[in-house]
Scaffold this active site. Structure first.
Site, PDB file in Angstrom:
ATOM      1  N   PHE A 100       0.867  -1.183   0.000  1.00 36.92           N
ATOM      2  CA  PHE A 100       0.000   0.000   0.000  1.00 36.92           C
ATOM      3  C   PHE A 100       0.898   1.224   0.000  1.00 36.92           C
ATOM      4  CE2 PHE A 100      -2.358   2.898   2.998  1.00 36.92           C
ATOM      5  CZ  PHE A 100      -3.612   2.942   2.399  1.00 36.92           C
ATOM      6  N   THR A 142       2.119   6.806   2.224  1.00 43.20           N
ATOM      7  CA  THR A 142       2.974   7.745   2.937  1.00 43.20           C
ATOM      8  C   THR A 142       4.019   8.388   2.027  1.00 43.20           C
ATOM      9  OG1 THR A 142       2.676   6.410   4.898  1.00 43.20           O
ATOM     10  CG2 THR A 142       4.520   7.940   4.928  1.00 43.20           C
ATOM     11  N   PRO A 161       7.097  11.917   2.104  1.00 43.23           N
ATOM     12  CA  PRO A 161       7.803  12.763   3.072  1.00 43.23           C
ATOM     13  C   PRO A 161       6.909  13.849   3.668  1.00 43.23           C
ATOM     14  CG  PRO A 161       9.158  12.415   1.134  1.00 43.23           C
ATOM     15  CD  PRO A 161       7.839  11.763   0.845  1.00 43.23           C
ATOM     16  N   SER A 208       1.143  11.723   8.851  1.00 39.15           N
ATOM     17  CA  SER A 208      -0.151  11.823   9.532  1.00 39.15           C
ATOM     18  C   SER A 208      -1.133  12.618   8.686  1.00 39.15           C
ATOM     19  CB  SER A 208       0.022  12.517  10.882  1.00 39.15           C
ATOM     20  OG  SER A 208       0.675  11.652  11.768  1.00 39.15           O
ATOM     21  N   GLU A 258       0.394   3.016  10.482  1.00 43.54           N
ATOM     22  CA  GLU A 258      -1.040   2.952  10.160  1.00 43.54           C
ATOM     23  C   GLU A 258      -1.856   3.923  11.011  1.00 43.54           C
ATOM     24  OE1 GLU A 258      -2.792  -0.564   8.760  1.00 43.54           O
ATOM     25  OE2 GLU A 258      -0.858  -1.515   8.353  1.00 43.54           O
ATOM     26  N   GLU A 301      -1.488   9.263  18.314  1.00 44.88           N
ATOM     27  CA  GLU A 301      -2.057  10.612  18.426  1.00 44.88           C
ATOM     28  C   GLU A 301      -3.164  10.782  17.373  1.00 44.88           C
ATOM     29  OE1 GLU A 301       1.167   9.838  18.402  1.00 44.88           O
ATOM     30  OE2 GLU A 301       1.740  10.421  20.421  1.00 44.88           O
TER      31      GLU A 301
HETATM   32  N1  CAA Z   1     -13.695   6.164   6.093  1.00 48.69           N
HETATM   33  C1  CAA Z   1     -14.244   6.754   5.002  1.00 48.69           C
HETATM   34  N2  CAA Z   1     -14.065   8.071   4.735  1.00 48.69           N
HETATM   35  C2  CAA Z   1     -13.327   8.779   5.606  1.00 48.69           C
HETATM   36  C3  CAA Z   1     -12.735   8.219   6.747  1.00 48.69           C
HETATM   37  C4  CAA Z   1     -12.944   6.855   6.978  1.00 48.69           C
HETATM   38  N3  CAA Z   1     -12.434   6.258   8.036  1.00 48.69           N
HETATM   39  N4  CAA Z   1     -12.049   9.152   7.414  1.00 48.69           N
HETATM   40  C5  CAA Z   1     -12.206  10.295   6.718  1.00 48.69           C
HETATM   41  N5  CAA Z   1     -12.978  10.061   5.622  1.00 48.69           N
HETATM   42  C6  CAA Z   1     -13.431  11.020   4.632  1.00 48.69           C
HETATM   43  C7  CAA Z   1     -14.175  12.125   5.366  1.00 48.69           C
HETATM   44  O1  CAA Z   1     -15.542  11.802   5.554  1.00 48.69           O
HETATM   45  C8  CAA Z   1     -14.010  13.281   4.435  1.00 48.69           C
HETATM   46  O2  CAA Z   1     -14.952  13.183   3.382  1.00 48.69           O
HETATM   47  P1  CAA Z   1     -15.821  14.465   2.998  1.00 48.69           P
HETATM   48  O3  CAA Z   1     -14.794  15.477   2.603  1.00 48.69           O
HETATM   49  O4  CAA Z   1     -16.672  14.002   1.887  1.00 48.69           O
HETATM   50  O5  CAA Z   1     -16.533  14.856   4.252  1.00 48.69           O
HETATM   51  C9  CAA Z   1     -12.631  13.054   3.820  1.00 48.69           C
HETATM   52  O6  CAA Z   1     -12.330  11.657   4.021  1.00 48.69           O
HETATM   53  C10 CAA Z   1     -11.580  13.890   4.484  1.00 48.69           C
HETATM   54  O7  CAA Z   1     -11.609  13.567   5.871  1.00 48.69           O
HETATM   55  P2  CAA Z   1     -10.992  14.520   6.969  1.00 48.69           P
HETATM   56  O8  CAA Z   1     -11.431  15.933   6.696  1.00 48.69           O
HETATM   57  O9  CAA Z   1     -11.258  13.952   8.315  1.00 48.69           O
HETATM   58  O10 CAA Z   1      -9.449  14.410   6.593  1.00 48.69           O
HETATM   59  P3  CAA Z   1      -8.199  15.013   7.281  1.00 48.69           P
HETATM   60  O11 CAA Z   1      -7.298  15.517   6.225  1.00 48.69           O
HETATM   61  O12 CAA Z   1      -8.598  15.951   8.376  1.00 48.69           O
HETATM   62  O13 CAA Z   1      -7.458  13.725   7.879  1.00 48.69           O
HETATM   63  C11 CAA Z   1      -6.910  12.002   9.443  1.00 48.69           C
HETATM   64  C12 CAA Z   1      -7.990  12.905   8.795  1.00 48.69           C
HETATM   65  C13 CAA Z   1      -7.707  11.085  10.339  1.00 48.69           C
HETATM   66  C14 CAA Z   1      -5.902  12.780  10.275  1.00 48.69           C
HETATM   67  C15 CAA Z   1      -6.201  11.217   8.324  1.00 48.69           C
HETATM   68  O14 CAA Z   1      -5.370  12.032   7.543  1.00 48.69           O
HETATM   69  C16 CAA Z   1      -5.382  10.048   8.846  1.00 48.69           C
HETATM   70  O15 CAA Z   1      -5.924   8.986   9.160  1.00 48.69           O
HETATM   71  N6  CAA Z   1      -4.044  10.221   8.943  1.00 48.69           N
HETATM   72  C17 CAA Z   1      -3.150   9.138   9.289  1.00 48.69           C
HETATM   73  C18 CAA Z   1      -2.652   8.478   8.054  1.00 48.69           C
HETATM   74  C19 CAA Z   1      -2.120   7.108   8.321  1.00 48.69           C
HETATM   75  O16 CAA Z   1      -2.722   6.311   9.041  1.00 48.69           O
HETATM   76  N7  CAA Z   1      -1.022   6.790   7.681  1.00 48.69           N
HETATM   77  C20 CAA Z   1      -0.458   5.498   7.794  1.00 48.69           C
HETATM   78  C21 CAA Z   1       0.224   5.143   6.525  1.00 48.69           C
HETATM   79  S1  CAA Z   1       0.155   3.500   6.048  1.00 48.69           S
HETATM   80  C22 CAA Z   1       1.228   2.628   7.011  1.00 48.69           C
HETATM   81  O17 CAA Z   1       1.696   3.032   8.023  1.00 48.69           O
HETATM   82  C23 CAA Z   1       1.448   1.302   6.438  1.00 48.69           C
HETATM   83  C24 CAA Z   1       2.483   0.438   7.014  1.00 48.69           C
HETATM   84  O18 CAA Z   1       3.656   0.639   6.878  1.00 48.69           O
HETATM   85  C25 CAA Z   1       2.072  -0.809   7.640  1.00 48.69           C
END
Ligand code: CAA
Length: 647
Positions: free
Chosen positions: A124, A127, A129, A133, A364, A368
């Site tokens: 997947f 992410t 730079p 988050s 993931e 925070e």
């Molecule tokens: N399911 C469906 N839709 C969602 C959702 C969810 N869980 N969460 C948000 N959305 C939708 C919202 O409804 C919104 O839609 P609308 O604009 O139509 O209302 C849209 O997405 C934007 O949502 P937000 O305004 O809440 O978005 P945001 O920019 O404020 O971000 C956040 C929210 C929760 C901080 C998000 O950016 C986030 O989860 N950040 C963390 C990212 C992350 O987990 N990264 C990990 C990378 S992968 C990894 O680590 C893999 C690995 O190595 C194993």
């Protein structure tokens, strides 16, 4: 909610546990020491155990089990080796799920079937730079050209890369639209222009592989778009909800392994004439550990059950991930403590568990961010009215551009030469003297002027344009973070941004830099910001004093020529230039003002918080649109009358 797992669940647990004990445990230390990906074990997880597609339908190669079964498999592998646990977790919930949930039948047959059977490995790519988050800060781009999207950019920290065969990658297809402009694509290893960075050398989970993805004009067939254009962010968020159940299970498994090791050790280790488990201080630690494990397991299985039943479960998955990982750190710490000095030695499982556990509070979604998800589920979105006319108590003020109030004069001219001449004339009027200069290698922090290049520079071959422009402008040379970290065109101590070097001088010329928030935070003290970028929607233009929308490869040499390529006199010590104020002229459109708080609706800016695109006239706002500052209804807005001096 289920309080007891079924016999089928427990049979699966037994099968995975036996496999992990027989195949993984004997080589876990070797994998950890050698930073080695267990290719043979992963193959057997498909061919012998059939756990690579546990929650997917048999029709698509899966085992047709429930989400709890998947959680148990990750838990049991992680109980022996957290690295092997995350290989399964990232493959199933991040690499395969989005195809299962959003793919067409054709995409599922082509990609999901071999993934679920374990013939191929999935990953997947979200992410970047500047998008950790803040996943919406994605900068990788995909531009539709005929039958293909052209993918450019890069991803970091990608679990299972470079071993994975199939990557779900997120890229911006509609710049300037924030999270709504991101789309998801299925990308295959081996396509031209798709390469990998080095496999990271990590603190823990060293048997799992983590590497960078680099996309250089990768041709992605149109049919590999996953879902619809603009759906990418939702796909990513929904995928991560499920991924968090996997990481919670990984944390639980690691903690379970550490707890069992500590329990056994405490029964065998004799001090003061009896096993240390008979000391109340140790037995109470074990009691605490067992309680935390049980609570974490219930949270995880209940979120898994909700997912399986098709209920909303984002908040429950975030709670499970946060709780299980926080408690895992406490449990591995106590387990190592119970082992005393022996636990500190390489080769001891608890030493490895201690290191493996840490990542579960980070990836993931950091814990925070889990709080953000949980809180927004409880309270609602701060700063956003949930429905038309909602008078929410939580209204965040729109703080405007990150670099503050700027002139934002985008130069309009018939030719590139004319635009460059207007720019140079303006800069000279603002007091910049281009007969003097500083060395190009002046530290960014001390430099009076900086010319900085972004990913638009494309490759090392074009880098001389930046050097020539920096010399002509009498400026130091810097770059954006990807230019330093991924493209390695400038040393790491010359990248500009919040996490890099901050620019405190006067003139900052950003070439081919789109303006990720991290970068903009690093230049907000500049007196004058100049932006050169071919993408008119790039955020840098909202944050600049002067902008030229055009091809940097054409503009940079013209600008260097116009600034004078001869030798410069050494610049006198820097005097900070005062920021010039934007000219506040009456706009040529009707200005509508909120009678409640005085907010002026500006069609050029739209209302990003309310998902209103720039360029939307007041008349075309939806009837249920409300003032972003105070929620006053649209119909109550009044037309502003401008004083003569603003006309
Ligand atoms: N399911 C469906 N839709 C969602 C959702 C969810 N869980 N969460 C948000 N959305 C939708 C919202 O409804 C919104 O839609 P609308 O604009 O139509 O209302 C849209 O997405 C934007 O949502 P937000 O305004 O809440 O978005 P945001 O920019 O404020 O971000 C956040 C929210 C929760 C901080 C998000 O950016 C986030 O989860 N950040 C963390 C990212 C992350 O987990 N990264 C990990 C990378 S992968 C990894 O680590 C893999 C690995 O190595 C194993």
């Amino acid at each position: 909610m289920l309080f007891k797992t079924t016999d089928e669940h427990e049979a699966l647990r037994k099968k995975v546990r036996e496999f992990a004990e027989a195949e993984v445990k004997p080589i876990a230390f070797q994998l950890d020491q050698g930073n080695e990906f267990p290719e043979e074990i992963v193959k057997k997880m498909g061919s012998e155990l059939n756990i690579m597609g546990l929650p997917y339908e048999e029709e698509y190669g899966g085992a047709g089990k429930d989400v709890i079964s998947y959680a148990i498999a990750v838990e049991e592998l992680s109980r022996v080796d957290g690295g092997v646990g995350v290989i399964l977790s990232a493959h199933t919930s991040l690499g395969s799920y989005p195809i299962e949930a959003f793919g067409t039948d054709e995409q599922k047959k082509k990609y999901l079937v071999p993934l679920a059977k374990g013939e191929k490995i999935g990953a997947f790519g979200l992410t970047e730079p500047e998008a950790g988050s803040d996943a919406g800060g994605t900068e990788t781009t995909a531009v539709l050209e005929g039958d293909h999207y052209i993918l450019n950019g890069g991803k970091i920290f990608i679990t299972n890369a470079p071993y994975a065969d199939t990557y779900v990658v997120f890229a911006v297809t509609h710049p300037g639209m924030g999270t709504k402009g991101i789309s998801a694509f299925i990308v295959e290893k081996g396509w031209d222009g798709f390469t990998f960075g080095d496999h990271y050398d990590k603190l823990g989970i060293r048997s799992s592989s983590t590497a960078e993805l680099i996309f250089n004009n990768v041709k992605v067939p149109k049919e590999n778009l996953l879902g619809k254009e603009g759906q990418g962010f939702r796909i990513a968020m929904q995928t991560l909800d499920g991924g968090r159940i996997g990481i919670a299970s990984q944390a639980l498994g690691i903690a379970q392994g550490a707890y069992e090791a500590a329990l056994q050790y405490s029964k065998e280790r004799i001090q003061f004439g009896k096993p240390i488990a008979a000391q109340q201080v140790i037995s109470f630690k074990l009691a605490e550990m067992a309680t935390k494990l049980r609570a974490a397991r219930f949270l995880i299985y209940s979120a898994a059950e909700m997912k399986h039943n098709g209920e909303r479960y984002s908040m429950e998955a975030a709670m499970a991930k946060k709780y299980a990982s926080d408690k895992a750190l406490e449990i591995v710490n106590d387990a190592l403590q119970i082992h005393g000095g022996n636990g500190f030695l390489k080769g001891m499982d608890v030493e490895r568990f201690y290191r493996d556990a840490k990542i579960t509070t980070i990836y993931e979604g950091t814990n925070e961010i889990m709080d953000v998800v949980i809180a927004s589920n409880i309270i609602g979105k701060l700063g956003k009215a949930e429905h038309a006319g909602a008078k929410t108590a939580f209204v965040a003020k729109n703080d405007g551009p990150i670099t503050g109030n700027r002139k934002r004069e985008i130069i309009k001219a018939d030719t590139a030469q004319e635009a460059v001449d207007i720019l140079v004339e303006n800069l000279k009027k603002d007091g910049y003297d281009f007969s003097v200069g500083i060395p190009v290698d002046t530290p960014i922090y001390d430099a009076e002027r900086v010319v900085s290049v972004g990913k638009g520079i494309q490759d090392a071959e074009h880098f001389h344009l930046g050097e020539e422009l920096a010399k002509a402008a009498g400026a130091a040379l810097g770059g954006s973070r990807p230019v330093a970290e991924t493209m390695k065109l400038v040393p790491l101590d010359r990248y500009v941004g919040m996490s890099g070097q901050k620019f405190n001088g006067n003139l900052y010329i950003a070439c081919g830099i789109s303006g990720a928030s991290q970068h903009l935070k690093g230049i907000k003290n500049a007196s004058t910001i100049v932006a050169i970028n071919k993408n008119a929607g790039a955020p840098i233009f909202k944050n600049c004093d002067y902008g030229i929308v055009g091809d940097m490869f054409e503009i940079m040499p013209l600008l260097a020529e116009a600034l004078g390529t001869g030798e410069k006199e050494p610049a006198p010590p820097m005097k900070k230039v005062r920021r010039s104020k934007p000219r506040k002229l009456a706009p040529n459109h009707k200005v509508m003002v909120c009678p409640g708080c005085g907010y002026e609706y500006d069609p050029d800016l739209g209302d990003p918080e309310g998902e209103i695109d720039p360029g939307t006239d007041f008349e075309n706002l939806p009837d249920d649109w409300t003032c972003p500052e105070c929620q006053e209804e649209k119909e109550n807005f009044i037309e502003a009358d401008f004083p003569e001096d603003r006309k």
